[in-house]
Design a protein around this motif. Structure first.
Motif, PDB file in Angstrom:
ATOM      1  N   HIS A  55       0.825  -1.206   0.000  1.00 47.07           N
ATOM      2  CA  HIS A  55       0.000   0.000   0.000  1.00 47.07           C
ATOM      3  C   HIS A  55       0.864   1.263   0.000  1.00 47.07           C
ATOM      4  O   HIS A  55       0.654   2.167  -0.806  1.00 47.07           O
ATOM      5  N   THR A  56       1.833   1.286   0.889  1.00 51.83           N
ATOM      6  CA  THR A  56       2.704   2.458   1.014  1.00 51.83           C
ATOM      7  C   THR A  56       3.494   2.686  -0.264  1.00 51.83           C
ATOM      8  O   THR A  56       3.518   3.802  -0.798  1.00 51.83           O
ATOM      9  N   PHE A  57       4.120   1.640  -0.763  1.00 51.02           N
ATOM     10  CA  PHE A  57       4.932   1.765  -1.970  1.00 51.02           C
ATOM     11  C   PHE A  57       4.085   2.179  -3.172  1.00 51.02           C
ATOM     12  O   PHE A  57       4.436   3.116  -3.896  1.00 51.02           O
ATOM     13  N   LEU A  58       2.963   1.478  -3.384  1.00 47.35           N
ATOM     14  CA  LEU A  58       2.134   1.764  -4.554  1.00 47.35           C
ATOM     15  C   LEU A  58       1.520   3.164  -4.486  1.00 47.35           C
ATOM     16  O   LEU A  58       1.446   3.857  -5.503  1.00 47.35           O
ATOM     17  N   SER A  59       1.110   3.604  -3.304  1.00 46.02           N
ATOM     18  CA  SER A  59       0.574   4.966  -3.149  1.00 46.02           C
ATOM     19  C   SER A  59       1.622   5.996  -3.551  1.00 46.02           C
ATOM     20  O   SER A  59       1.338   6.927  -4.315  1.00 46.02           O
ATOM     21  N   GLN A  60       2.829   5.833  -3.024  1.00 48.11           N
ATOM     22  CA  GLN A  60       3.901   6.790  -3.321  1.00 48.11           C
ATOM     23  C   GLN A  60       4.297   6.735  -4.791  1.00 48.11           C
ATOM     24  O   GLN A  60       4.528   7.772  -5.419  1.00 48.11           O
ATOM     25  N   TRP A  61       4.367   5.531  -5.343  1.00 46.73           N
ATOM     26  CA  TRP A  61       4.761   5.372  -6.741  1.00 46.73           C
ATOM     27  C   TRP A  61       3.736   6.012  -7.666  1.00 46.73           C
ATOM     28  O   TRP A  61       4.089   6.765  -8.577  1.00 46.73           O
ATOM     29  N   LEU A  62       2.461   5.736  -7.441  1.00 46.69           N
ATOM     30  CA  LEU A  62       1.417   6.331  -8.284  1.00 46.69           C
ATOM     31  C   LEU A  62       1.428   7.857  -8.177  1.00 46.69           C
ATOM     32  O   LEU A  62       1.303   8.557  -9.183  1.00 46.69           O
ATOM     33  N   ALA A  63       1.593   8.369  -6.972  1.00 41.10           N
ATOM     34  CA  ALA A  63       1.647   9.824  -6.789  1.00 41.10           C
ATOM     35  C   ALA A  63       2.861  10.410  -7.513  1.00 41.10           C
ATOM     36  O   ALA A  63       2.777  11.489  -8.109  1.00 41.10           O
ATOM     37  N   SER A  64       3.979   9.675  -7.499  1.00 35.18           N
ATOM     38  CA  SER A  64       5.199  10.177  -8.137  1.00 35.18           C
ATOM     39  C   SER A  64       5.095  10.243  -9.658  1.00 35.18           C
ATOM     40  O   SER A  64       5.843  10.982 -10.298  1.00 35.18           O
ATOM     41  N   ILE A  65       4.166   9.492 -10.241  1.00 36.63           N
ATOM     42  CA  ILE A  65       3.992   9.546 -11.696  1.00 36.63           C
ATOM     43  C   ILE A  65       2.800  10.418 -12.091  1.00 36.63           C
ATOM     44  O   ILE A  65       2.327  10.358 -13.215  1.00 36.63           O
ATOM     45  N   GLY A  66       2.309  11.193 -11.113  1.00 37.10           N
ATOM     46  CA  GLY A  66       1.315  12.207 -11.427  1.00 37.10           C
ATOM     47  C   GLY A  66      -0.113  11.933 -11.019  1.00 37.10           C
ATOM     48  O   GLY A  66      -1.002  12.739 -11.303  1.00 37.10           O
ATOM     49  N   VAL A  67      -0.358  10.818 -10.347  1.00 38.35           N
ATOM     50  CA  VAL A  67      -1.718  10.523  -9.889  1.00 38.35           C
ATOM     51  C   VAL A  67      -1.991  11.352  -8.635  1.00 38.35           C
ATOM     52  O   VAL A  67      -1.129  11.457  -7.759  1.00 38.35           O
ATOM     53  N   ASP A  68      -3.174  11.942  -8.559  1.00 36.91           N
ATOM     54  CA  ASP A  68      -3.576  12.689  -7.365  1.00 36.91           C
ATOM     55  C   ASP A  68      -3.355  11.796  -6.140  1.00 36.91           C
ATOM     56  O   ASP A  68      -3.729  10.616  -6.155  1.00 36.91           O
ATOM     57  N   PRO A  69      -2.745  12.316  -5.069  1.00 38.32           N
ATOM     58  CA  PRO A  69      -2.434  11.480  -3.902  1.00 38.32           C
ATOM     59  C   PRO A  69      -3.634  10.734  -3.304  1.00 38.32           C
ATOM     60  O   PRO A  69      -3.490   9.583  -2.880  1.00 38.32           O
ATOM     61  N   ASP A  70      -4.802  11.362  -3.284  1.00 39.74           N
ATOM     62  CA  ASP A  70      -5.981  10.673  -2.748  1.00 39.74           C
ATOM     63  C   ASP A  70      -6.394   9.504  -3.635  1.00 39.74           C
ATOM     64  O   ASP A  70      -6.726   8.423  -3.145  1.00 39.74           O
ATOM     65  N   ILE A  71      -6.356   9.721  -4.936  1.00 40.96           N
ATOM     66  CA  ILE A  71      -6.691   8.654  -5.886  1.00 40.96           C
ATOM     67  C   ILE A  71      -5.614   7.572  -5.840  1.00 40.96           C
ATOM     68  O   ILE A  71      -5.924   6.374  -5.890  1.00 40.96           O
ATOM     69  N   ALA A  72      -4.355   7.977  -5.715  1.00 40.70           N
ATOM     70  CA  ALA A  72      -3.257   7.009  -5.616  1.00 40.70           C
ATOM     71  C   ALA A  72      -3.458   6.087  -4.416  1.00 40.70           C
ATOM     72  O   ALA A  72      -3.279   4.872  -4.528  1.00 40.70           O
ATOM     73  N   ALA A  73      -3.853   6.650  -3.276  1.00 40.04           N
ATOM     74  CA  ALA A  73      -4.082   5.843  -2.073  1.00 40.04           C
ATOM     75  C   ALA A  73      -5.257   4.885  -2.276  1.00 40.04           C
ATOM     76  O   ALA A  73      -5.181   3.717  -1.882  1.00 40.04           O
ATOM     77  N   GLU A  74      -6.330   5.378  -2.899  1.00 45.24           N
ATOM     78  CA  GLU A  74      -7.491   4.515  -3.163  1.00 45.24           C
ATOM     79  C   GLU A  74      -7.136   3.384  -4.121  1.00 45.24           C
ATOM     80  O   GLU A  74      -7.504   2.226  -3.900  1.00 45.24           O
ATOM     81  N   ASP A  75      -6.425   3.721  -5.195  1.00 40.71           N
ATOM     82  CA  ASP A  75      -6.036   2.697  -6.169  1.00 40.71           C
ATOM     83  C   ASP A  75      -5.079   1.690  -5.548  1.00 40.71           C
ATOM     84  O   ASP A  75      -5.195   0.484  -5.783  1.00 40.71           O
ATOM     85  N   ALA A  76      -4.128   2.182  -4.763  1.00 39.21           N
ATOM     86  CA  ALA A  76      -3.174   1.289  -4.102  1.00 39.21           C
ATOM     87  C   ALA A  76      -3.899   0.299  -3.203  1.00 39.21           C
ATOM     88  O   ALA A  76      -3.528  -0.872  -3.134  1.00 39.21           O
ATOM     89  N   CYS A  77      -4.957   0.767  -2.555  1.00 38.97           N
ATOM     90  CA  CYS A  77      -5.741  -0.091  -1.660  1.00 38.97           C
ATOM     91  C   CYS A  77      -6.371  -1.255  -2.427  1.00 38.97           C
ATOM     92  O   CYS A  77      -6.493  -2.351  -1.902  1.00 38.97           O
ATOM     93  N   ARG A  78      -6.745  -1.013  -3.660  1.00 39.49           N
ATOM     94  CA  ARG A  78      -7.314  -2.095  -4.481  1.00 39.49           C
ATOM     95  C   ARG A  78      -6.213  -2.989  -5.060  1.00 39.49           C
ATOM     96  O   ARG A  78      -6.319  -4.210  -5.044  1.00 39.49           O
ATOM     97  N   ILE A  79      -5.168  -2.362  -5.584  1.00 39.57           N
ATOM     98  CA  ILE A  79      -4.089  -3.102  -6.246  1.00 39.57           C
ATOM     99  C   ILE A  79      -3.352  -4.013  -5.267  1.00 39.57           C
ATOM    100  O   ILE A  79      -2.978  -5.141  -5.616  1.00 39.57           O
ATOM    101  N   GLU A  80      -3.149  -3.551  -4.035  1.00 38.80           N
ATOM    102  CA  GLU A  80      -2.328  -4.278  -3.066  1.00 38.80           C
ATOM    103  C   GLU A  80      -2.818  -5.699  -2.809  1.00 38.80           C
ATOM    104  O   GLU A  80      -2.035  -6.562  -2.415  1.00 38.80           O
ATOM    105  N   HIS A  81      -4.083  -5.961  -3.059  1.00 33.28           N
ATOM    106  CA  HIS A  81      -4.651  -7.282  -2.779  1.00 33.28           C
ATOM    107  C   HIS A  81      -4.565  -8.239  -3.957  1.00 33.28           C
ATOM    108  O   HIS A  81      -4.674  -9.446  -3.765  1.00 33.28           O
ATOM    109  N   VAL A  82      -4.387  -7.708  -5.156  1.00 33.60           N
ATOM    110  CA  VAL A  82      -4.438  -8.576  -6.335  1.00 33.60           C
ATOM    111  C   VAL A  82      -3.109  -8.708  -7.064  1.00 33.60           C
ATOM    112  O   VAL A  82      -2.935  -9.637  -7.852  1.00 33.60           O
ATOM    113  N   ILE A  83      -2.175  -7.818  -6.815  1.00 31.25           N
ATOM    114  CA  ILE A  83      -0.897  -7.878  -7.525  1.00 31.25           C
ATOM    115  C   ILE A  83      -0.096  -9.088  -7.034  1.00 31.25           C
ATOM    116  O   ILE A  83      -0.072  -9.388  -5.843  1.00 31.25           O
ATOM    117  N   SER A  84       0.548  -9.774  -7.963  1.00 32.29           N
ATOM    118  CA  SER A  84       1.356 -10.935  -7.588  1.00 32.29           C
ATOM    119  C   SER A  84       2.657 -10.465  -6.939  1.00 32.29           C
ATOM    120  O   SER A  84       3.101  -9.322  -7.142  1.00 32.29           O
TER     121      SER A  84
END
Length: 125
Positions: free
Chosen positions: A78-107
């Motif tokens: 969650h922490t890594f994906l939130s920061q990574w998405l924000a670093s490539i231009g995703v709004d931080p709130d959206i990055a945190a929401e997306d990371a919350c979904r991705i963290e459960h399904v990514i291999s």
């Protein structure tokens, strides 16, 4: 070990609250997640019965080793994906929401590759 996304979320929340407060009870989880007391109670019972948490006579929750491993894995993702998405231009709130979904399904393999790639591309900067 594969467990349900909801269980992963509860374990991650327990870890976060333990780090923030030092001690966690079910009511803290209710307040953090804004779930009903009965829902959290049922979840804690399931986590306890499956060997992920322990609860003492005062209601304080401890992560057992299997639960801690899952919680730390999910929290790191969650922490890594939130920061990574924000670093490539995703709004931080959206990055945190997306990371919350991705963290459960990514291999594990894909997550490790993203981490390695990010380290490699930022090493020269």
């Amino acid at each position: 070990m594969k467990i349900q996304e909801s269980a992963e979320n509860y374990l991650e929340t327990i870890l976060i609250l333990l780090r923030r407060k030092g001690a966690v009870r079910s009511i803290d989880i209710v307040n953090e997640l804004q779930f009903s007391k009965p829902s959290v109670s049922i979840a804690m019972k399931n986590l306890r019965e499956n060997g992920y948490i322990d609860m003492d006579e005062n209601g304080f929750i401890t992560l057992l080793e299997p639960g801690r491993e899952i919680a730390e894995k999910i929290y790191e993702r969650h922490t890594f994906l939130s920061q990574w998405l924000a670093s490539i231009g995703v709004d931080p709130d959206i990055a945190a929401e997306d990371a919350c979904r991705i963290e459960h399904v990514i291999s594990a393999q894909s997550f490790a590759a993203i981490k390695a790639y990010t380290k490699q591309t930022h090493a020269g900067k």
